[in-house]
Design an enzyme around this catalytic site. Structure first.
Site, PDB file in Angstrom:
ATOM      1  N   LYS A  11       3.021  10.606   4.825  1.00 41.95           N
ATOM      2  CA  LYS A  11       2.439   9.344   4.349  1.00 41.95           C
ATOM      3  C   LYS A  11       0.943   9.332   4.655  1.00 41.95           C
ATOM      4  CE  LYS A  11       3.189   4.309   4.746  1.00 41.95           C
ATOM      5  NZ  LYS A  11       4.007   3.270   5.408  1.00 41.95           N
TER       6      LYS A  11
ATOM      7  N   SER B  10       6.372  -0.011   2.478  1.00 42.76           N
ATOM      8  CA  SER B  10       5.130   0.574   1.999  1.00 42.76           C
ATOM      9  C   SER B  10       5.170   2.088   1.851  1.00 42.76           C
ATOM     10  CB  SER B  10       3.999   0.194   2.957  1.00 42.76           C
ATOM     11  OG  SER B  10       4.240   0.749   4.243  1.00 42.76           O
TER      12      SER B  10
ATOM     13  N   SER C 140       9.237  -0.661   6.282  1.00 44.26           N
ATOM     14  CA  SER C 140       8.552   0.235   5.346  1.00 44.26           C
ATOM     15  C   SER C 140       9.117   1.646   5.227  1.00 44.26           C
ATOM     16  CB  SER C 140       7.063   0.324   5.698  1.00 44.26           C
ATOM     17  OG  SER C 140       6.421  -0.866   5.339  1.00 44.26           O
TER      18      SER C 140
END
Length: 482
Positions: free
Chosen positions: A75, A150, A174
């Site tokens: 990420k 997210s 997330s």
């Protein structure tokens, strides 16, 4: 794409090389990316360099770990030295970190192959990956729908088989919510189990890095590699790390499971409730004893979170002033430069949360909002503590709905925030939580079952998750990508 253990076996048997596995992943990314858009940056050169080093070790008959030569996505809010780290924000458009995060350093040292940095909601603020300043990631099961957020890029990349596993961060759901929406396994570890050094902070008392995989075993292997004490992170726990794969037991005999009553109410899609209830019946068939558990303050997690997290974010994001890095808008005065840079560099959701946080921390409102939210947080933790006196693992839906269409909730922040209704209380209490695939709705969209255990009892999650997974076929389903 095969599992970590299968690929490891192929490598040590010299059936395939790490370079071949990496090349295959990069080719898959090139073919799939125009549709899914999981990655913000592809690190092909670094990936092939790492893979070559793994092949040289194998040729020299040196021992390699399970993750050596395995393609992994990271990420893009984890610092990677010499490689752009944007956090999905225009304000960090040209930022190349001078240091490596602890988790990526650990993976690098054992030969895991980073194939790229995955897309996310800006600064990890969002539940759909639509808040990225660069692109909207699609759900591999239906390209018109969101992958969740997210960490939507990481979840979509694993679901689309662009990488074997990926790392995400979880502040209020997330990792688990996108895992549910994309039909993969996602784990948020106990707060402090995995170092946050090099993770760009959103809510410092809530953020935790964790893995995505297509199987529970893959997630257990990655957690074993990234967990552990780090002197660079003051919240890091100084504890021995077990071999998490030893908890992968197909039997649930003697395991006590509690159903969180408060999660089966208003706002939960009927198909999600039905599917999760069937999964719970399956857990019972595997030998677990099931009881209903009340966590009366669970429902207050969402309002408490949207005071605590923005408060921490408003402080954490104050550092983006364009003086030393990031984009800069020229102006006549320093204050004007700050204002113009932040106005242009931050997206609307980030600005909204900074405003909320600044308000709740301001004189006259601090006690009424922030302190009260922290008291609610303590009460939520007490509810969990009481529940774990009688059960080993708690279960509930991961998300109240399946994946929604892109654009459907962008003008309704409250509706978007409700996506994390089931996951937020777990962060507030600092507990480990894992989402595993447990079925599909009528449109073929994945549904996730959330498992929650007490602090540092990830092993119980792996036991329950693995037993369920091995007795079902959900994890073997693949999205209909061309």
């Amino acid at each position: 794409m095969a599992s970590i253990r299968e690929l490891h076996q192929q490598l040590i048997n010299k059936e395939r090389s790490a370079v071949e596995i990496t090349t295959e992943a990069l080719e898959r990314i090139a073919a799939i990316e125009p549709q899914v858009k999981s990655f913000l940056c592809i690190t092909a050169d670094r990936a092939l360099e790492t893979a070559k080093a793994v092949d040289q070790k194998i040729a020299a008959k040196e021992e390699i770990g399970l993750l050596a030569g395995i393609p992994i996505g990271i990420k893009d809010n984890m610092s990677t030295k010499g490689i752009p780290t944007t956090c999905g924000s225009r304000i960090l458009e040209n930022f190349i970190p001078p240091y490596e995060s602890t988790v990526t350093q650990k993976l690098q040292e054992i030969g895991a192959v980073m194939v790229g940095k995955t897309n996310l909601d800006e600064f990890a603020m969002g539940s759909s990956t639509e808040n990225s300043g660069y692109q909207v990631t699609a759900n591999p099961w239906d390209l018109e729908r969101v992958p969740g957020g997210s960490s939507g890029g990481s979840a979509a990349a694993v679901a689309a088989e662009e990488c074997v596993v990926a790392l995400g961060s979880d502040t209020g759901g997330s990792i688990r919510q996108p895992a549910s929406l994309c039909g993969v396994v996602g784990l948020k570890p106990t707060y402090g189990l995995v170092s946050r050094f090099g993770l760009v902070a959103y809510g410092s008392s809530l953020d935790q890095i964790g893995p995505f995989g297509r199987t529970v075993e893959d997630v257990a292997i990655v957690l074993g590699a990234i967990a552990g004490y780090d002197a660079k992170d003051s919240t890091s726990l100084k504890l021995p790390i077990p071999d998490y794969t030893t908890f992968l037991n197909p039997s649930l005999k003697g395991v006590k499971i509690g159903i969180i009553e408060e999660t089966f109410g208003e706002g939960l899609d009927s198909i999600v409730a039905e599917t999760v209830n069937k999964a719970i019946e399956q857990l019972q068939a595997l030998g677990a004893t099931i009881e209903r558990i009340s966590c009366p303050r669970f429902r207050y997690g969402l309002p408490a979170y949207y005071i605590i997290a923005p408060s921490e974010a408003s402080a954490n994001l104050a550092r983006y002033d364009a003086v030393k890095y990031g984009i800069r808008e020229e102006a006549a005065t320093l204050l004007e430069m700050y204002n113009k840079t932040r106005a242009k560099g931050f997206g609307s959701e980030v600005k909204r949360r900074i405003m909320i946080g600044t308000y709740t921390l301001s004189a006259g409102y601090y006690d009424a909002y922030y302190l009260k939210a922290q008291k609610v947080r303590t009460l939520i933790k007490q509810d969990f503590d009481k529940a774990f006196e009688s059960v080993d693992v708690l279960v509930c839906p991961t998300s109240p709905t399946t994946a929604f269409k892109a654009g459907e909730k962008t003008d309704d922040p409250l509706s978007m925030y409700l996506s994390d209704l089931m996951t937020i209380p777990v962060n507030l209490a600092g507990l480990p939580g894992m989402s595993i695939p447990c079925g599909f709705d009528q449109q073929g969209l994945p549904i996730g079952l959330q498992l929650v255990s007490n602090v540092l009892e990830e092993g119980k999650l792996f036991n329950v998750g693995y037993a369920y997974e091995q007795s079902t076929e959900w994890h073997k389903q693949k999205p209909p990508l061309k």
